[in-house]
Design an enzyme around this catalytic site. Structure first.
Site, PDB file in Angstrom:
ATOM      1  N   ASP A 196       0.825  -1.207   0.000  1.00 44.30           N
ATOM      2  CA  ASP A 196       0.000   0.000   0.000  1.00 44.30           C
ATOM      3  C   ASP A 196       0.864   1.264   0.000  1.00 44.30           C
ATOM      4  OD1 ASP A 196      -2.819   1.018   0.504  1.00 44.30           O
ATOM      5  OD2 ASP A 196      -1.746   2.005   2.140  1.00 44.30           O
ATOM      6  N   GLU A 275       1.727  -0.633  -4.982  1.00 47.63           N
ATOM      7  CA  GLU A 275       0.686   0.311  -5.387  1.00 47.63           C
ATOM      8  C   GLU A 275       1.375   1.609  -5.792  1.00 47.63           C
ATOM      9  OE1 GLU A 275      -3.091   2.942  -4.006  1.00 47.63           O
ATOM     10  OE2 GLU A 275      -1.520   2.455  -2.588  1.00 47.63           O
TER      11      GLU A 275
END
Ligand code: NOJ
Length: 571
Positions: A196, A275
């Protein structure tokens, strides 16, 4: 035989656990439900799951605010339920990667509770503290990036919500604690991680202020109202300027190398996907991340042949230039953070055709495709109409900011909020045409409302029965991909590069060559490939239109919006 690793040939399917399958009938998805749906995923034909966060969380950011990195959120089940899910996935040859949130924890994580308790506790410098806000930085979700903590009489930094304090990654103890958590799940047997927001891990050490003449809420509002070319340009510049000192800073590569080192200690080719669209995170091809998403492909208003070709040319060139080991592409058109592909890139007139084209695009371009749960049945965005329904805190924060601080009428504010919040693309999976779309039993209040369009055929059960449904189209295409060496592994060569209406490219491996034609226009096109395939035999292997199978001529017609894939055998 394949020379590639499993994560290069796999098709990934993102499960958003809260919305995928509710096994215990409480209105929230869980592991019992997800385990029961594994055979559905086998029948669909995917090879791997990316599971969005399943850890205990107060859910200010729907699981991306983690309060315990080594457990399972009680609403999703127990650690044993997770292990069952993982084992059952593995039994079906489906790999599972988890979401790893490194930048921040929840403000209810014991690390933060201890850190904020005093200025001299053992975890006092596990987060980013300052006596007074040192600059005007904004959080990308909810206003000021520095929030006051009365316990310490100091401010802590958060790139995301105030309930998501940033960890201080300069502290080796933070690293150790997080790497231990990483090992915890690798020991249990997970196949890797989606990382993330890695770009936000470090901030500009000089804490340089941003230069935008407005705060976050004002900038959002300015962006909504921007119409003139000047304002539209200014809007983009402001967004960039507002956050440029808060992400993309040095230090992340070293961290990724350490993390990669940990994964490489394990057997089974565990993998990392970032990401981020910065190809540099692939490092030398062996020392950082295995994949980063090709977000630029979806960063457009419309997927046009020109955009697709430009994106592919740039991306493949950059990946090839990386190092001796070329980077491997990774394509996606949607996830839990953005408007659903059917809505975002569709059209009122040609929704079903475009959904088929877009699916074919991600499944035939070179690289690892990531699908988002529900896209295979054409789930669409669902606009909430009442602020009490909104679960995405960035949405409710924005609503209150513009109503209270800017005097925007609540009705207009609600429309804007429904458009900007991510709730619209996170509604429960639509399993059948019945109460609550079969996600939860009738009369249960699901955590977000079910999109009522499950009654119009947008549900799994109806589509399973209908041979020409989108779901059966995905299954067919996934099977063709699985059976085609060239589509899984082949190099990509772009053809007919000035064509405005269609995209044509070859995928060629040492075993097979296929030609992919995607007609993005509503016209029948007459195409001529005689130059390219003079002495070749062409055999149709997939078409989204009614078309006879078997040999075809290098001069052929494609129907409006047709996806046409042929195998090429050169004499
Ligand atoms: C990216 C995640 O995809 C998004 O859902 C989340 O809100 C932020 N990172 C913060 O963790």
């Amino acid at each position: 035989m394949s020379n590639l690793k499993w994560w290069q040939t796999a098709v990934f399917y993102q499960i958003y656990p809260r919305s995928f399958a509710d096994g215990n009938g409480d209105g929230i998805g869980d592991f019992k439900g997800a385990t029961e749906k594994l055979d559905y995923l086998v029948a669909l034909g995917v090879d791997a799951i990316w599971l969005s966060p399943h850890f205990p969380s107060p859910n200010w950011d729907c699981g991306y605010d983690i309060s315990d990195y080594r457990n399972v959120a009680p609403e999703y089940g127990t650690l044993q339920d997770f292990k069952t899910f993982l084992d059952e996935s593995h039994k079906r040859n489906i790999r599972v990667i988890l979401d790893l949130v490194l930048n921040h924890t929840s403000d209810e994580h014991p690390w933060f509770i201890e850190s904020k308790s005093s200025r001299d506790n053992p975890k006092a410098d596990w987060y980013v503290w300052a006596d007074t806000p040192p600059n005007n930085w904004q959080s990308c979700f909810d206003g000021e990036a520095w929030t006051y903590s009365p316990e310490r009489d100091q401010f802590y930094y958060h790139y995301f919500m105030k309930q998501q304090p940033d960890l201080n990654w300069h502290n080796p103890k933070v690293k150790k604690a997080m790497w231990d958590a990483v090992r915890f799940w690798l020991d249990i047997g997970v196949d890797g991680y989606r990382l993330d927001a890695i770009g936000t891990i470090f901030e500009d050490p000089d804490l340089t202020p941003h230069t935008v003449p407005m705060n976050l809420a004002e900038l959002r509002r300015f962006s909504e109202l921007a119409q003139t070319p000047e304002d539209l340009k200014l809007k983009d510049k402001y967004w960039e300027d507002m956050f440029k000192n808060q992400w993309g800073q040095g230090g992340v590569h070293e961290l990724m190398k350490e993390l990669r080192g940990i994964l490489d200690e394990y057997d089974g080719d565990r993998m990392l996907v970032g990401e981020d669209d910065n190809i540099d995170y692939i490092g030398n091809g062996n020392d950082e991340l295995h994949l980063v998403f090709n977000f630029p492909l979806m960063r457009t208003e419309r997927l046009t042949p020109e955009h697709i070709r430009r994106n592919q040319e740039e991306r493949l060139k950059q990946l090839a230039a990386l190092s001796k080991v070329p980077g491997w592409p990774c394509n996606t058109l949607g996830n839990h953070d953005c408007s659903r592909v059917y809505t975002r890139f569709g059209s009122k007139l040609h929704g079903p055709e475009l959904a088929r084209l877009h699916a074919a695009l991600v499944l035939t371009l070179k690289g690892t495709p990531f699908l988002y749960n529900g896209e295979e049945i054409g789930m669409t965005d669902y606009m909430l109409t009442d602020i009490s329904q909104v679960k995405d805190t960035m949405g409710s924060w924005y609503y209150h900011a513009i109503v209270t601080d800017m005097g925007v009428h609540p009705d207009e504010a609600m429309v804007r909020t429904a458009e900007m919040t991510r709730d619209k693309n996170r509604t429960p999976m639509q399993w059948l045409n019945g109460p609550n779309s079969g996600f939860s039993p009738a009369h249960v209040n699901t955590w977000l409302p079910v999109n009522p369009n499950y009654r119009d055929g947008i549900n799994v059960m109806d589509q399973e029965k209908n041979p020409s449904s989108l779901l059966n189209y995905y299954k067919h295409l996934l099977r063709v991909r699985r059976e085609s060496h060239a589509l899984r592994e082949g190099e990509q060569v772009s053809l007919h590069e000035s064509a405005k209406d269609y995209v044509a490219f070859l995928r060629q491996s040492d075993e097979q060559t296929v030609l992919v034609v995607l007609n993005f226009s509503e016209n029948t096109l007459e195409l001529d490939f005689t130059q390219e395939f003079k002495n070749a035999k062409m055999k149709s292997i997939f078409s989204s239109a009614e078309r006879r199978t078997g040999e075809i001529n290098p001069k052929f017609k494609v129907s409006p919006f047709e996806v046409f894939i042929t195998e090429i055998n050169r004499e």
